[in-house]
Design a protein around this motif. Structure first.
Motif, PDB file in Angstrom:
ATOM      1  N   ASN A   1      -7.448 -21.343 -38.342  1.00 56.86           N
ATOM      2  CA  ASN A   1      -8.249 -22.036 -37.329  1.00 56.86           C
ATOM      3  C   ASN A   1      -7.435 -23.077 -36.563  1.00 56.86           C
ATOM      4  N   SER A   2      -6.109 -23.030 -36.714  1.00 57.06           N
ATOM      5  CA  SER A   2      -5.240 -23.990 -36.040  1.00 57.06           C
ATOM      6  C   SER A   2      -4.955 -23.561 -34.602  1.00 57.06           C
TER       7      SER A   2
ATOM      8  N   ILE B   1       4.776 -11.801 -31.343  1.00 52.26           N
ATOM      9  CA  ILE B   1       3.588 -11.996 -32.178  1.00 52.26           C
ATOM     10  C   ILE B   1       3.973 -11.981 -33.651  1.00 52.26           C
ATOM     11  N   LYS B   2       4.789 -11.010 -34.049  1.00 47.53           N
ATOM     12  CA  LYS B   2       5.203 -10.922 -35.449  1.00 47.53           C
ATOM     13  C   LYS B   2       6.013 -12.147 -35.870  1.00 47.53           C
ATOM     14  N   GLN B   3       6.882 -12.626 -34.993  1.00 48.29           N
ATOM     15  CA  GLN B   3       7.691 -13.802 -35.318  1.00 48.29           C
ATOM     16  C   GLN B   3       6.819 -15.045 -35.450  1.00 48.29           C
ATOM     17  N   LEU B   4       5.873 -15.212 -34.536  1.00 48.35           N
ATOM     18  CA  LEU B   4       4.975 -16.361 -34.597  1.00 48.35           C
ATOM     19  C   LEU B   4       4.098 -16.311 -35.848  1.00 48.35           C
ATOM     20  N   LEU B   5       3.673 -15.117 -36.223  1.00 48.07           N
ATOM     21  CA  LEU B   5       2.897 -14.953 -37.443  1.00 48.07           C
ATOM     22  C   LEU B   5       3.697 -15.400 -38.666  1.00 48.07           C
ATOM     23  N   GLU B   6       4.930 -14.934 -38.740  1.00 54.18           N
ATOM     24  CA  GLU B   6       5.787 -15.285 -39.872  1.00 54.18           C
ATOM     25  C   GLU B   6       6.017 -16.794 -39.931  1.00 54.18           C
ATOM     26  N   ASN B   7       6.255 -17.402 -38.769  1.00 53.94           N
ATOM     27  CA  ASN B   7       6.453 -18.851 -38.719  1.00 53.94           C
ATOM     28  C   ASN B   7       5.209 -19.595 -39.176  1.00 53.94           C
ATOM     29  N   ALA B   8       4.052 -19.108 -38.750  1.00 53.04           N
ATOM     30  CA  ALA B   8       2.797 -19.767 -39.100  1.00 53.04           C
ATOM     31  C   ALA B   8       2.531 -19.712 -40.594  1.00 53.04           C
ATOM     32  N   VAL B   9       2.773 -18.559 -41.197  1.00 53.77           N
ATOM     33  CA  VAL B   9       2.533 -18.400 -42.635  1.00 53.77           C
ATOM     34  C   VAL B   9       3.512 -19.243 -43.441  1.00 53.77           C
ATOM     35  N   VAL B  10       4.781 -19.216 -43.063  1.00 56.04           N
ATOM     36  CA  VAL B  10       5.801 -19.993 -43.770  1.00 56.04           C
ATOM     37  C   VAL B  10       5.517 -21.486 -43.655  1.00 56.04           C
ATOM     38  N   SER B  11       5.037 -21.918 -42.495  1.00 63.25           N
ATOM     39  CA  SER B  11       4.765 -23.338 -42.257  1.00 63.25           C
ATOM     40  C   SER B  11       3.452 -23.799 -42.873  1.00 63.25           C
ATOM     41  N   GLY B  12       2.658 -22.859 -43.359  1.00 69.52           N
ATOM     42  CA  GLY B  12       1.390 -23.229 -43.985  1.00 69.52           C
ATOM     43  C   GLY B  12       0.283 -23.529 -43.001  1.00 69.52           C
TER      44      GLY B  12
END
Length: 254
Positions: free
Chosen positions: A188-189, A173-184
């Motif tokens: 709601n995606s 979960i933490k890794q996916l969160l970091e990826n999501a924030v970095v990727s912009g």
């Protein structure tokens, strides 16, 4: 008796530079400062410094320590009793680790039959204690003692396989969160929805009952409480806010 900053530094084992920093941020003000700029500390300041060191030993950051020390309801005796209770918990954890090591040695020698639950009991106890220390007060206020105790009990009763799955899911979960924030990505995606689904799955491993409203309430703590925010923003700022907004958007649909 009053002490100069050098004398206090020697007594407490804290550098003069650290004491000056504590003064600058308002964590520990001297009793008085002379016209020449020399700081002097009295008995009350010594007591406060002892408390600061106790809380630091327990892993509290300076911002949280300052908030605790200067709240109206702070009482020195209550704080000392709390420290004593926490130290006894740590003592019990060390004793449990010693027992685990001893049993493991005997098991490897063929003198004791050790099951998988025993191998990891001490580590699960430590995880529960750490969560209780960091988040227990807020969680109990919001969800009640029974819910928190039930969650702790579920963790302790987990098999090793399930316990590893629990922590693996947390890391994912933490890794996916970091990826999501970095990727912009946006809260709601579809990527955010995947994170919320996994977060719900993670909660359901320890919660007695899941509701979207409770999920949203927990996510609000992720942004309102500095400890939760720091946990999620540890490697990438913005993760706590992203998760909060994603849960608000997707919790009712997952």
């Amino acid at each position: 008796m009053n002490y100069s900053i050098k004398e206090l530094s020697n007594i407490a084992g804290v550098s003069a530079r650290t004491l000056r920093y504590y003064d600058e941020i308002g964590l520990l003000k001297p009793l008085y400062t002379t016209d020449s700029g020399y700081r002097y500390y009295g008995e009350q300041e010594l007591d406060l410094l002892q408390q600061i060191l106790f809380y630091k030993e327990r892993g509290f950051d300076l911002k949280r320590i300052q908030k605790i020390l200067y709240q109206e309801q702070f009482h020195l005796m209550d704080a000392l009793e709390e420290h004593l209770l926490e130290l006894k918990k740590q003592q019990a954890h060390i004793a449990s680790l010693i027992q685990t090591v001893e049993q493991t040695i005997l098991s490897m020698k063929g003198e004791y039959q050790m099951n998988d639950t025993e191998k990891f009991k001490a580590f699960k106890q430590r995880a529960v204690q750490q969560n209780e220390t960091l988040y227990g007060e807020e969680a109990r206020k919001q969800y009640g003692n029974h819910e928190v105790d039930t969650t702790n009990q579920k963790i302790m009763q987990m098999s090793q396989q399930k316990y590893e799955q629990f922590h693996s899911l947390e890391s994912d979960i933490k890794q996916l969160l970091e990826n999501a924030v970095v990727s912009g990505n946006k809260p709601n995606s579809e990527q955010a929805k995947q994170i919320v689904v996994l977060h719900k799955k993670w909660l359901c491993m320890v919660w007695k009952q899941y509701t979207p409203q409770a999920h949203k309430g927990l996510s609000a703590m992720y942004v309102s409480d500095e400890r939760f925010r720091t946990y999620y923003d540890e490697r990438q700022p913005g993760c706590a806010e992203f998760l909060h907004q994603a849960i608000l958007h997707w919790a009712d649909q997952c």
